[in-house]
Every structure is written in C-alpha cells, then in structure tokens.
Design a protein around this motif. Structure first.
Motif, short mmCIF file in Angstrom:
data_model
loop_
_atom_site.label_atom_id
_atom_site.label_comp_id
_atom_site.label_asym_id
_atom_site.label_seq_id
_atom_site.Cartn_x
_atom_site.Cartn_y
_atom_site.Cartn_z
N PRO A 22 -75.22 81.92 39.56
CA PRO A 22 -75.91 81.49 40.78
C PRO A 22 -75.35 82.27 41.98
O PRO A 22 -74.27 82.83 41.89
CB PRO A 22 -75.53 80.01 40.88
N VAL A 23 -76.08 82.28 43.09
CA VAL A 23 -75.54 82.93 44.29
C VAL A 23 -74.51 82.01 44.95
O VAL A 23 -74.63 80.80 44.92
CB VAL A 23 -76.64 83.24 45.34
N SER A 24 -73.50 82.62 45.54
CA SER A 24 -72.50 81.84 46.26
C SER A 24 -72.66 82.13 47.75
O SER A 24 -72.47 83.25 48.18
CB SER A 24 -71.09 82.23 45.83
N ALA B 55 -68.54 75.64 45.89
CA ALA B 55 -67.50 75.57 44.86
C ALA B 55 -68.12 75.48 43.46
O ALA B 55 -67.67 76.14 42.52
CB ALA B 55 -66.59 74.36 45.11
N ALA B 56 -69.18 74.68 43.36
CA ALA B 56 -69.85 74.56 42.06
C ALA B 56 -70.42 75.92 41.65
O ALA B 56 -70.32 76.33 40.48
CB ALA B 56 -70.95 73.51 42.13
N ALA B 57 -71.00 76.64 42.62
CA ALA B 57 -71.58 77.95 42.31
C ALA B 57 -70.49 78.94 41.89
O ALA B 57 -70.68 79.73 40.96
CB ALA B 57 -72.34 78.49 43.52
N ILE B 58 -69.34 78.89 42.57
CA ILE B 58 -68.24 79.80 42.22
C ILE B 58 -67.76 79.54 40.79
O ILE B 58 -67.55 80.46 40.00
CB ILE B 58 -67.06 79.61 43.21
N GLU B 249 -61.54 86.11 46.96
CA GLU B 249 -62.07 85.26 48.03
C GLU B 249 -62.58 83.92 47.50
O GLU B 249 -62.68 82.95 48.24
CB GLU B 249 -63.19 85.98 48.82
N ASP B 250 -62.87 83.86 46.20
CA ASP B 250 -63.35 82.60 45.61
C ASP B 250 -62.31 81.48 45.71
O ASP B 250 -62.65 80.30 45.71
CB ASP B 250 -63.69 82.79 44.12
#
Ligand code: SF4
Lengths: 218, 487
Positions: A22-24, B55-58, B249-250
């Motif tokens: 997904p995009v962040s 956060a969920a996407a990361i 950076e995550d």
C-alpha cells in the motif's frame, strides 16, 4: 535445505499469492512544523516532562553556568571529550577549578571498573535535537564513546538552539542519514534513565544517569 | 510449547486468578492508569487515526516484500560486519546462541528485555547447558528472582506490588525490607552493575530491523538495553522474522505510536540504533554482533491473507491494557508467553490450536483491542476466524495453515449442526421438529455442560413461534370479520 532457504522459500511461495504494497502517506508526520521559538519551547517542555533539567544560556556565558552547576551538584570529576569544541572549551575553563578532568582515551576494557564506579559526570555535545519529543540526537564516536553518556550518574549535554529540528523523521531525512551511512551506534536520549517496573512508580537512574542536564545555548 | 513449561488447563487457572483479590487489585490499578495515560498521549484523534493508517501501511508494505527485505537486511548487516543467523524453531535459535557462547567460552550472559527469547525459553536452555543467563531489565529481573514468567509484554512484573517485590528482594538478595521504590531500584542497579562488568555476552531483542541500512533498533527506558549491547564483548540480538521494516524513515512514525500506545510516553528515554560491531579505533561496543532471525511458525501465518495481519504487531501491549478479560485475570492465567488479545491471536500459531484451543474463545469480542491497536490489526475478526478453525466447521478454510485445526471439534457436534442445517432448509421438517421440541420441553436437562456452569438452562416456550403467529393471525382475521359484519 538450510533454515534460511526453507524460510525464504515458504515466504516466496505464499499460498494466497503475492501481496501488493500500500502507499504510505507521511503527511501526518511531515506537516508537523514549528517556528524557532515554538521549537525551543516545545523541546524544553517535553524534555522537562521526563525529568531532564534545562538551562537556557548564552553562547558567551555557558561555561559560567556549567561551573555553577558542577559546584551545586558537587561533581568531583568530569569526563570530557578531547576533540569536540565543547570538550576543549570545558577543559580550558575548568583548568584552574577543583573539578578533576577525565578523558575517555583508552578502550573500555582498560578502565571498566573505574568508569563504572568512580566517574561522577560527563559532558558531551549533540548532533541535533528534536522539538516534538524533547530528544537529543547523538552519534557516539572515538571522541565521545557510547558509554560516556550512559555510565556516569550525571550527563551534561550542550545543545545549540539552531540544532533543533521538528521531528525525528525530519532529522533522518534532512541530515541524510541513509546516504551518509549509519554509524556503529546512533542514539536518541530523552531524559535520564528511568523505570516504572515497581508498581508503576517512577524511579530515575536505574541503569543509566540519574540526572540529565541540558544546556541550551542561544 | 517446549522444554519446561507445564501447560496447565486454562479454566482452573482463570478461576484461580479471578478469585485472587491481590491479582485483581494489582492489574485493575495498573491497567486503569495505562489507559488514562494512553488517552492523554493522543490529544488529537485526527492525528492518531492518520498515524495509525500510516503505521499499518508501513507494516503491510514491509510484509508485502518480506523475503526481499530479509535478504536485504542480511546483506546490509553482513556488509556492516554483523553476523546473521536463521532459525526455523525456537530450539534452533537457542542452539545457535549456545554455540556462539561456547565458541567464546562464555559462562555468563546478561539479557536485555526480549519477548522472543521468552518465547523460546532461552534462559532455561542456557542454564541447562551450564551458562548463567541474567535478566537486566528491572521488571524481568524481579520476575526472574521470583522464578516466574512475565505477566505483561511491556511491564513484566506488573502483577506484583511494592510489598511483594520488597519481600522478594529481601529474601533473594538480602536488601532491607522497604516500600521505598528509589531504594529498591538503587539496590537493583548496584547488583546488576557488577554483573554487567563481568558478563561475557549480551543478548537483546529488536523492536525494528531496518533493511535499507542494516540497523537494529531498540526501544527502552532503563539503559539496560544500551549496557547489554555495549559492555559485553559479544552482542547477540534475537528477533522474529516479521520485525523487519523497509526504510529508515519508517521507524519514526512506528516509534511514535509504539511508545504512546504502550505507556502513554511521547518517547522512551533511549532509542538505540545499532548498525555494526565496534569499528577500528572505537573505544567501546562489542567486537562481535550477531542477529538471530527466528521463524517459529511466522512463515506459516504469512501464507494466509487474513491471518497475515497478525504479523503487523509492534508489541506495544495496548490491546492487553484495554482488554476487560486481561484486566481481570492478569497475564499468567493465559499460560503462554504472550497474554491478552495479541496472545490469543498469536499463540494458536506458535503453540498450535490443539494446545491453545481455549485462547480464541477467551474474549467477549467487545472490540476494544482492535480499536486501540496502533497498526490496526482486526483482532476480533481474527479471534472469530480462529474459533472457526478450532471447530473446523467452515469449508472456506479447508486448505488451512493453522496448526491443530479442529482441536475443539467434538463427536456429536458436527452431526447436530448438520441436522440443524437440514431442518432449517425444509419447512415441513422444521415445523415438525420445533413442534416436537415444545411437546417434550419438560425433558430439557438442567445440566448442559459449559453453558450451565454459570447460567441456568434455557426453557423452551409452550408453543413455537410459528404456532403463535398462526394463532395470532387467526384471531386477527376473526376479529376483522366481526368488525366488518357490524358495518
Ligand atoms: S496487537 Fe496491536 S495493540 Fe496488541 S500488542 Fe500488537 S500492536 Fe499493540
């Protein structure tokens, strides 16, 4: 098959097929911006809320304040850097003083017992600082090794107001950590060492410094 | 589970816990405090929700590239001088660590907090092989002195109050009995400092492993993690394979959510990022750094689109802090390394459903865990899924990856449900069935197993709903006729 290959093999051949990333959207992080005054106020408020002591000092008289604090805290010896300007200035200013100046000038193996039991305090500079969380950013090196900010019961950190960044994310990106290459150890310090492991009651100095004193030079 | 854990039945343990006023009081007080603190740490709901999205996407992005990122992590760490090891099981990971210790002739290991090492019972393993393993996180140290296991993943000794800890330290280490937390902490500091000086190996966990730079990140307040990873000549980090993130950076938003969700702190005292062993000329830090990557069932969870969400977890503990069940029974009653909601969705995979079959149903499905989870794991949905798996009644999951699936399926139960389904598909059968049930309603036994342990048995009505509706419409028709006739 090695454990490595077996694990990677299972991950590569997912029963439910490949996944898409997904995009962040980092906007919620990058939009956090404050002006210089706000940054300093926020930094101070945040780091004081976790029990650090902050003194705003001028670039000219900060050593006076340092001397005053050393006397007040009855510091008998002080571990200082040899090359960093903060260390050079401190050593010059304290030459005539009663405080014994110590140097971290040999590998830890040679003086572990002494460092662990006989050093009262240390002083270091910082690489930058973070307003949002009230954090000091350090990249320990030969001149200011890792244990210097951890083992002595008091740590004095010297921060210049213009070193303040908004967020940790900004530090990583604007200082180019990835392209520069990460050091052996990079570190955020926010307050003195603490624990709440005994019935949620805060106690300081459990393993690291009991006091963190931040001198902000403006 | 492995070596030493005696897995006692779940229900007697729960009963023991809920009837213990000390446990009830200690947990209630602690969880109430933690919930308040978390709420204060998120003054803006908008910021909270958007950061959770991020956060969920990361985490999902990292999982979507997991094999590549693990290889990249390995390559970068290796280039930095860190040795990377892989273990399929906890036992294999223990063996790897033991071999490193033996090679170094190590006799004593000092440990920073690591739930994965708890999961694989590393301390017992090392001790069985003649190596002393000492916990240095204050909470873990207390738990180890008491010869217990952690009752919370963030605050291991949360089940004990100050008096209990004071007595324990007095008995085991000779400190004075005292309610002064400062004194107790200072004593522990002194006891542990001596051990740090002498330890041959430091073992730590990992909060995030950054593939992009080959960096191991550790989150802590005490400084014992920094000591563990700096003072002994060898540092061994151990982590589950799911802890990897793609970019440096995550870690910024993940760290921010982790500490706020866990204890309501805007950040912890230390965020320690380690990328290599001591370099030429540096004056401290370990000469050798190792990373042990442990699978132990995780790659199995990874196969399934729905179960995959379990692996997003960043181990903040917020789900247990907000869980009405955890608050009442505490961490030990679950009987597994990870208690509370995360334990209920993780342990069935690590230990197998045949072993952990009671965990998914130990929930009221109130949904609090899913609401607070910083990486938006739909915990209630996963609990329902695991309940289905435990009775293996759902043909959607035929090709299941869940170990011990069907552990709760009982002899008669599938037949009863089959009959139930058939009856509901055929009108005639249904009416006869329910009609008969009302006629023989007096025969319903008052003891209906688990149901009647804490409830009374249901009583069937005298007539079925269909019969009642029929009678009612006949009555209506009759009265309408009467009304109509009068006009
Ligand atoms: S499941 Fe969510 S709330 Fe629970 S420990 Fe993991 S990240 Fe935290």
């Amino acid at each position: 098959m090695s454990a490595r290959d077996a694990i990677l093999n299972r991950l590569r051949h997912r029963r439910d097929g490949a996944l898409t990333a997904p995009v962040s959207d980092f906007a919620v992080v990058t939009e956090k911006q404050w002006n210089e005054t706000e940054k300093l106020d926020l930094f101070q408020q945040k780091i004081e809320s976790v029990h650090a002591e902050v003194h705003r000092v001028s670039k000219e008289n900060w050593l006076e304040k340092l001397k005053e604090l050393l006397a007040e805290k009855q510091v008998k010896n002080l571990l200082t850097p040899m090359q960093a300007q903060v260390g050079v200035d401190t050593r010059a200013a304290l030459k005539e003083d009663d405080v014994e100046l110590l140097a971290y000038d040999q590998p830890i193996e040679g003086w572990k017992a002494e460092l662990f039991s006989n050093v009262d305090a240390s002083i270091t500079d910082v690489r930058s600082a973070i307003a949002e969380t009230g954090s000091l950013v350090l990249w320990p090196d030969l001149d200011q090794p890792r244990l210097m900010t951890l083992v002595p019961p008091i740590h004095f950190a010297v921060v210049d107001a213009d070193q303040l960044k908004n967020t940790f994310h900004e530090v990583i990106v604007s200082e180019g950590w990835v392209s520069e290459g990460m050091p052996t150890n990079a570190l955020l310090i926010s307050g003195p060492s603490k624990t709440a492991d005994i019935e949620q009651t805060l106690a300081y100095g459990v393993h690291g410094p009991k006091e963190l004193v931040v001198l902000v030079r403006q | 589970m492995s070596h030493n854990q005696v897995v006692q039945e779940f229900h007697p343990r729960v009963h023991e816990a809920i009837t213990n006023p000390q446990i009830r009081a200690n947990f209630r007080k602690a969880m109430d405090g933690l919930m308040d603190k978390r709420q204060l740490a998120f003054p803006s709901d908008d910021e909270l929700q958007r950061t959770r999205e991020l956060a969920a996407a990361i985490r999902l992005r990292a999982l979507s590239k997991l094999p590549e990122l693990l290889e990249k992590l390995e390559a970068n760490l290796t280039a930095n001088g860190v040795k990377v090891h892989w273990a399929e099981t906890g036992d294999e990971a223990c063996k790897i660590i033991l071999d490193i210790c033996n090679e170094k002739n190590a006799k004593s290991v000092i440990k920073g907090k690591s739930m994965v090492s708890e999961e694989m019972e590393l301390n017992h393993y090392l001790e069985e092989h003649g190596i002393e393993a000492l916990e240095s996180d204050l909470g873990e140290y207390i738990v180890q002195l008491a010869e217990e296991t952690p009752s919370h993943i963030i605050m291991p000794a949360i089940h004990k109050n100050t008096d209990q800890i004071s007595d324990l330290m007095h008995e085991k280490t000779g400190t004075n009995k005292s309610r002064d937390v400062e004194y107790l902490t200072a004593e522990a500091r002194q006891q542990l400092r001596e051990r740090f000086e002498k330890a041959d190996v430091g073992v730590s966990g990992v909060n995030f492993a950054v593939a992009e730079t080959g960096t191991l990140c550790l989150v802590e307040n005490e400084g014992n993690g920094r000591l563990t990873t700096t003072v002994p000549p060898v540092h061994i980090a151990v982590t589950g394979i799911e802890k990897v993130v793609e970019n440096l950076e995550d870690v910024a938003p993940l760290l921010s959510l982790l500490t706020r969700s866990a204890t309501g702190q805007h950040i912890t005292t230390y965020f320690n990022m380690i990328s290599s062993p001591r370099k030429e000329g540096e004056l401290d830090g370990p000469e050798e750094v190792h990373l042990v990557l442990v699978d132990s069932g995780r790659s199995n969870i990874y196969q399934d689109d729905e179960l995959l969400d379990t692996l997003r977890c960043i181990r903040c503990g917020a789900c247990m802090n907000h869980c009405p069940v955890y608050t009442r029974i505490g961490g030990h009653a679950y009987g597994y390394t990870y208690p509370g909601p995360i334990g209920k969705i993780l342990m069935p995979h690590l230990a197998g459903l045949d072993d952990a079959k009671d965990l998914p149903s130990a929930s009221s499905l109130c949904g609090a865990c899913g609401e607070v989870c910083p990486v938006k794991i739909p915990i209630p949905k996963l609990l329902v899924r695991l309940r289905e798996e435990s009775v293996a009644g759902d043909h959607n999951h035929d090709n299941s990856v869940v170990k011990g699936r069907g552990a709760k399926r009982k002899g008669m139960e599938p037949l009863i449900w089959k009959g139930w389904a058939k009856m509901h598909k055929h009108g005639g059968l249904y009416r006869t069935g329910t009609g008969l049930a009302t006629v023989f309603r007096g025969l319903v036994p008052s003891n209906l197993g688990a149901w009647t342990n804490c409830r009374t048995a249901p009583k069937l009505a005298k007539t079925t709903l269909h019969q009642q509706m029929k009678a009612r419409s006949q009555n209506n028709a009759a009265s309408q006729k009467k009304d109509g006739g009068d006009q």
